[in-house]
Design a protein around this motif. Structure first.
Motif, PDB file in Angstrom:
ATOM      1  N   GLY A 145     -11.111   9.437   9.550  1.00  0.00           N
ATOM      2  CA  GLY A 145      -9.664   9.564   9.374  1.00  0.00           C
ATOM      3  C   GLY A 145      -9.003   8.207   9.176  1.00  0.00           C
ATOM      4  N   LEU A 146      -9.458   7.201   9.937  1.00  0.00           N
ATOM      5  CA  LEU A 146      -8.958   5.837   9.758  1.00  0.00           C
ATOM      6  C   LEU A 146      -9.256   5.344   8.344  1.00  0.00           C
ATOM      7  CD1 LEU A 146      -8.134   2.900  10.864  1.00  0.00           C
ATOM      8  CD2 LEU A 146     -10.590   2.615  11.175  1.00  0.00           C
ATOM      9  N   GLY A 147     -10.502   5.533   7.891  1.00  0.00           N
ATOM     10  CA  GLY A 147     -10.872   5.076   6.557  1.00  0.00           C
ATOM     11  C   GLY A 147     -10.054   5.747   5.475  1.00  0.00           C
ATOM     12  N   ALA A 148      -9.783   7.054   5.673  1.00  0.00           N
ATOM     13  CA  ALA A 148      -8.990   7.774   4.684  1.00  0.00           C
ATOM     14  C   ALA A 148      -7.562   7.235   4.628  1.00  0.00           C
ATOM     15  CB  ALA A 148      -8.980   9.262   5.009  1.00  0.00           C
ATOM     16  N   TYR A 149      -6.979   6.967   5.791  1.00  0.00           N
ATOM     17  CA  TYR A 149      -5.612   6.432   5.820  1.00  0.00           C
ATOM     18  C   TYR A 149      -5.554   5.050   5.180  1.00  0.00           C
ATOM     19  CZ  TYR A 149      -1.213   4.551   7.567  1.00  0.00           C
ATOM     20  OH  TYR A 149       0.028   3.967   7.637  1.00  0.00           O
ATOM     21  N   LEU A 150      -6.473   4.175   5.572  1.00  0.00           N
ATOM     22  CA  LEU A 150      -6.471   2.822   5.018  1.00  0.00           C
ATOM     23  C   LEU A 150      -6.776   2.844   3.528  1.00  0.00           C
ATOM     24  CD1 LEU A 150      -8.310   0.792   7.815  1.00  0.00           C
ATOM     25  CD2 LEU A 150      -5.852   0.899   7.343  1.00  0.00           C
ATOM     26  N   GLY A 151      -7.611   3.801   3.087  1.00  0.00           N
ATOM     27  CA  GLY A 151      -7.904   3.908   1.665  1.00  0.00           C
ATOM     28  C   GLY A 151      -6.669   4.265   0.852  1.00  0.00           C
ATOM     29  N   VAL A 152      -5.890   5.219   1.351  1.00  0.00           N
ATOM     30  CA  VAL A 152      -4.648   5.581   0.659  1.00  0.00           C
ATOM     31  C   VAL A 152      -3.676   4.406   0.665  1.00  0.00           C
ATOM     32  CG1 VAL A 152      -2.604   7.060   0.775  1.00  0.00           C
ATOM     33  CG2 VAL A 152      -4.871   8.049   1.083  1.00  0.00           C
ATOM     34  N   LEU A 153      -3.550   3.769   1.822  1.00  0.00           N
ATOM     35  CA  LEU A 153      -2.627   2.639   1.933  1.00  0.00           C
ATOM     36  C   LEU A 153      -3.018   1.513   0.980  1.00  0.00           C
ATOM     37  CD1 LEU A 153      -0.234   1.358   3.399  1.00  0.00           C
ATOM     38  CD2 LEU A 153      -1.836   0.555   5.145  1.00  0.00           C
ATOM     39  N   LEU A 154      -4.303   1.188   0.917  1.00  0.00           N
ATOM     40  CA  LEU A 154      -4.764   0.124   0.031  1.00  0.00           C
ATOM     41  C   LEU A 154      -4.471   0.457  -1.421  1.00  0.00           C
ATOM     42  CD1 LEU A 154      -6.373  -2.466  -0.623  1.00  0.00           C
ATOM     43  CD2 LEU A 154      -8.466  -1.074  -0.527  1.00  0.00           C
ATOM     44  N   GLN A 155      -4.752   1.682  -1.822  1.00  0.00           N
ATOM     45  CA  GLN A 155      -4.538   2.046  -3.226  1.00  0.00           C
ATOM     46  C   GLN A 155      -3.053   2.128  -3.562  1.00  0.00           C
ATOM     47  OE1 GLN A 155      -6.928   1.889  -5.310  1.00  0.00           O
ATOM     48  NE2 GLN A 155      -8.426   1.600  -3.657  1.00  0.00           N
ATOM     49  N   GLU A 156      -2.233   2.544  -2.603  1.00  0.00           N
ATOM     50  CA  GLU A 156      -0.790   2.541  -2.844  1.00  0.00           C
ATOM     51  C   GLU A 156      -0.283   1.115  -3.063  1.00  0.00           C
ATOM     52  OE1 GLU A 156       0.844   6.501  -0.477  1.00  0.00           O
ATOM     53  OE2 GLU A 156       0.945   4.537   0.489  1.00  0.00           O
ATOM     54  N   GLU A 157      -0.720   0.201  -2.224  1.00  0.00           N
ATOM     55  CA  GLU A 157      -0.300  -1.194  -2.390  1.00  0.00           C
ATOM     56  C   GLU A 157      -0.853  -1.771  -3.683  1.00  0.00           C
ATOM     57  OE1 GLU A 157      -1.705  -2.944   1.228  1.00  0.00           O
ATOM     58  OE2 GLU A 157       0.178  -2.570   2.282  1.00  0.00           O
ATOM     59  N   THR A 158      -2.068  -1.383  -4.045  1.00  0.00           N
ATOM     60  CA  THR A 158      -2.649  -1.866  -5.302  1.00  0.00           C
ATOM     61  C   THR A 158      -1.856  -1.354  -6.488  1.00  0.00           C
ATOM     62  OG1 THR A 158      -4.859  -1.947  -4.311  1.00  0.00           O
ATOM     63  CG2 THR A 158      -4.736  -1.872  -6.709  1.00  0.00           C
ATOM     64  N   VAL A 159      -1.487  -0.076  -6.455  1.00  0.00           N
ATOM     65  CA  VAL A 159      -0.677   0.485  -7.545  1.00  0.00           C
ATOM     66  C   VAL A 159       0.646  -0.253  -7.652  1.00  0.00           C
ATOM     67  CG1 VAL A 159       0.656   2.515  -8.237  1.00  0.00           C
ATOM     68  CG2 VAL A 159      -1.727   2.761  -7.552  1.00  0.00           C
ATOM     69  N   GLN A 160       1.281  -0.543  -6.512  1.00  0.00           N
ATOM     70  CA  GLN A 160       2.562  -1.254  -6.549  1.00  0.00           C
ATOM     71  C   GLN A 160       2.412  -2.647  -7.147  1.00  0.00           C
ATOM     72  OE1 GLN A 160       5.601   0.129  -5.678  1.00  0.00           O
ATOM     73  NE2 GLN A 160       6.327  -1.731  -6.710  1.00  0.00           N
ATOM     74  N   ILE A 161       1.357  -3.349  -6.779  1.00  0.00           N
ATOM     75  CA  ILE A 161       1.115  -4.685  -7.328  1.00  0.00           C
ATOM     76  C   ILE A 161       0.849  -4.589  -8.827  1.00  0.00           C
ATOM     77  CG2 ILE A 161      -0.508  -6.619  -7.330  1.00  0.00           C
ATOM     78  CD1 ILE A 161      -0.827  -6.193  -4.307  1.00  0.00           C
ATOM     79  N   ARG A 162       0.052  -3.600  -9.237  1.00  0.00           N
ATOM     80  CA  ARG A 162      -0.230  -3.421 -10.654  1.00  0.00           C
ATOM     81  C   ARG A 162       1.035  -3.083 -11.446  1.00  0.00           C
ATOM     82  NH1 ARG A 162      -5.093  -5.698 -11.953  1.00  0.00           N
ATOM     83  NH2 ARG A 162      -6.768  -4.953 -10.596  1.00  0.00           N
ATOM     84  N   MET A 163       1.891  -2.267 -10.859  1.00  0.00           N
ATOM     85  CA  MET A 163       3.156  -1.936 -11.539  1.00  0.00           C
ATOM     86  C   MET A 163       4.017  -3.184 -11.705  1.00  0.00           C
ATOM     87  SD  MET A 163       4.124   1.705  -9.720  1.00  0.00           S
ATOM     88  CE  MET A 163       5.758   1.722 -10.472  1.00  0.00           C
TER      89      MET A 163
END
Length: 472
Positions: A145-163
């Motif tokens: 569950g921790l890995g899933a949460y951190l995975g979503v958080l990381l990809q959200e931040e990555t998408v924001q940086i890419r945008m």
């Protein structure tokens, strides 16, 4: 009246059984934090349900072992026919008497050298080992569950940086086009800016795809689609040194405690097999009515017998059983040593990973600061003609890489912190203080440990429990 233990267990399992995976809703308006992910993973895990059922099966093994010490009473109906050829005055005659018996039969173990008692004790140790295994599974579920949460958080931040990078690349393309229109740069500079924008757009598409993958993993691990994430979680309280962490792990880790109980259970099995070499004493009795088919006579009879048996030769099976039990016990002792070593190494690895992630995050933060200053300066110098378009694009890429490295390092530090908690055996719902119905493994055990008869009050409680669990 229903017993208090049974009522508590029914309440607990009904709550667990009533939880179902929701349909995958749209993104919620509230913010999901790590605690929400932990709670969802704990409440909806099929793996936990599977191992809780295995623990209940181990509980029943204690009741089965206990039943060997109790009398067994059966109602019996028996038809028998005997053939004999008596000789009367030198003349052989054929006699075929037959009869019908119905009544109760009883058998009771009197003495078996402790074989049955040792079997019960071994089953109890197996229950304790299975409880610890369940805790270890719980750690795995929560860590996922921790890995899933951190995975979503990381990809959200990555998408924001890419945008943001796409927007910056578009601005650079417009600036290059404006300077080209006034003759300050060549068409090559414009083409470089166009390539940079296309690359940024492609990277953004990949990042959005990775976010979708991370969200699917979150649904699988947590049981619902993620809402708006609440950012990086707070770090748990961690030990001050590696030696302190190792000491906590050796005392608390459920894998070690499970292996210790397994060793004790198999020690008892060795003693049990040795007891099987000795004598056995059993009591048997029956009482009922016997009717003869040869005439209308019926007889009410009862009999009691005490039987003593001592194995003399069993083809080598008994001695082989002892040796096999000893070999299995020795294997469990070796496994305990391996588990202890692996836990120690796991703690050392997790501690080193956390230290490395913390240092990486500090360096990445400084890199972002310096890269931002460099990018701002080079872009300003480019407007004055002191820098080329290529210089600006290179500085932009350096800043992008630094930002991505920073969010990755921050995520890795959080992961390493909770991995260290798991390595010590402390990543459980109870120790984390989660607002969930903590599964109590003793409730079901207390209902079955005395092997209640099918007509007893405890058996009725068990029927309600199984109904709450939706089991046949």
């Amino acid at each position: 009246m229903r017993s208090r233990t049974g009522a508590n267990l029914i309440k607990a399992v009904a709550l667990t059984a009533g939880i179902a995976l929701s349909a995958f809703p749209g993104r919620a308006v509230w913010a999901d934090n790590l605690t929400d992910a932990f709670i969802g993973a704990y409440n909806t895990s099929g793996l936990l349900e599977q191992n809780r059922a295995l623990l209940r099966a181990a509980d029943e093994d204690v009741a089965i072992a206990l039943s060997a010490l109790r009398p067994i009473i059966n109602w019996t109906a028996r038809i028998s026919q005997s053939h004999n050829r008596p000789t009367v005055s030198g003349v052989a005659t054929l006699n075929q008497p037959s009869d019908f018996f119905t009544g109760l039969t009883l058998s009771q173990l009197v003495y078996d050298g402790g074989f049955s008692v040792l079997g019960k004790q071994s089953a109890q140790e197996t229950v304790l080992a299975t409880r610890q295994t369940l805790l270890d599974i719980e750690q795995q579920v929560l860590f996922r569950g921790l890995g899933a949460y951190l995975g979503v958080l990381l990809q959200e931040e990555t998408v924001q940086i890419r945008m943001n990078n796409v927007e910056v690349s578009a601005e650079e393309l417009r600036a290059s086009q404006d300077r080209f229109d006034v003759g300050e740069v060549t068409r090559t500079d414009v083409a470089l800016s166009q390539a940079q924008l296309a690359s940024s757009q492609a990277d953004l598409a990949v990042a959005r795809g990775n976010l979708s993958i991370a969200q699917a993993e979150y649904v699988n691990a947590v049981g619902k689609a993620p809402g708006r994430t609440a950012g990086q979680p707070r770090l748990p309280n961690l030990p001050r040194s590696e030696s302190e962490a190792v000491g906590l792990a050796q005392r608390n880790h459920p894998a070690i405690q499970s292996a210790q109980h397994q060793v004790r259970a198999l020690d008892l099995v060795v003693q049990q097999q040795r007891a099987n070499l000795g004598p056995n004493v059993g009591l048997s009795a029956d009482a009922g009515i016997t009717e003869s088919y040869d005439n209308d006579d019926s007889l009410e009879d009862a009999s009691v017998s005490l039987t003593f048996t001592q194995p003399i030769y069993a083809g080598g099976r008994l001695a082989a059983s002892v040796r096999r039990a000893m070999a299995t016990r020795d294997a469990s002792r070796a496994n305990l040593l391996n588990v202890q070593k692996n836990i120690t190494q796991g703690v050392a690895d997790a501690y080193a990973a956390f230290q490395a992630a913390s240092a990486s995050l500090r360096a990445s933060t400084e890199r972002v600061r310096a890269s931002q200053v460099a990018f701002d300066g080079i872009r300003e110098e480019a407007t004055l003609g002191a820098r080329t378009t290529l210089d600006v694009l290179n500085a932009q890429q350096d800043l992008l890489d630094a930002q991505l490295a920073e969010v990755a390092s921050r995520t890795e530090r959080s992961r390493a912190a909770y991995q260290l908690l798991q390595a010590q055996g402390l990543l459980t719902a109870e120790r984390l203080g989660l607002a969930v119905q903590i599964y109590d493994p003793t409730l079901y055990y207390n209902l079955v440990k005395k092997a209640p008869a099918q007509v007893s009050r405890q058996s009725k409680d068990l029927d309600r429990v199984l109904k709450a669990l939706r089991r046949d």
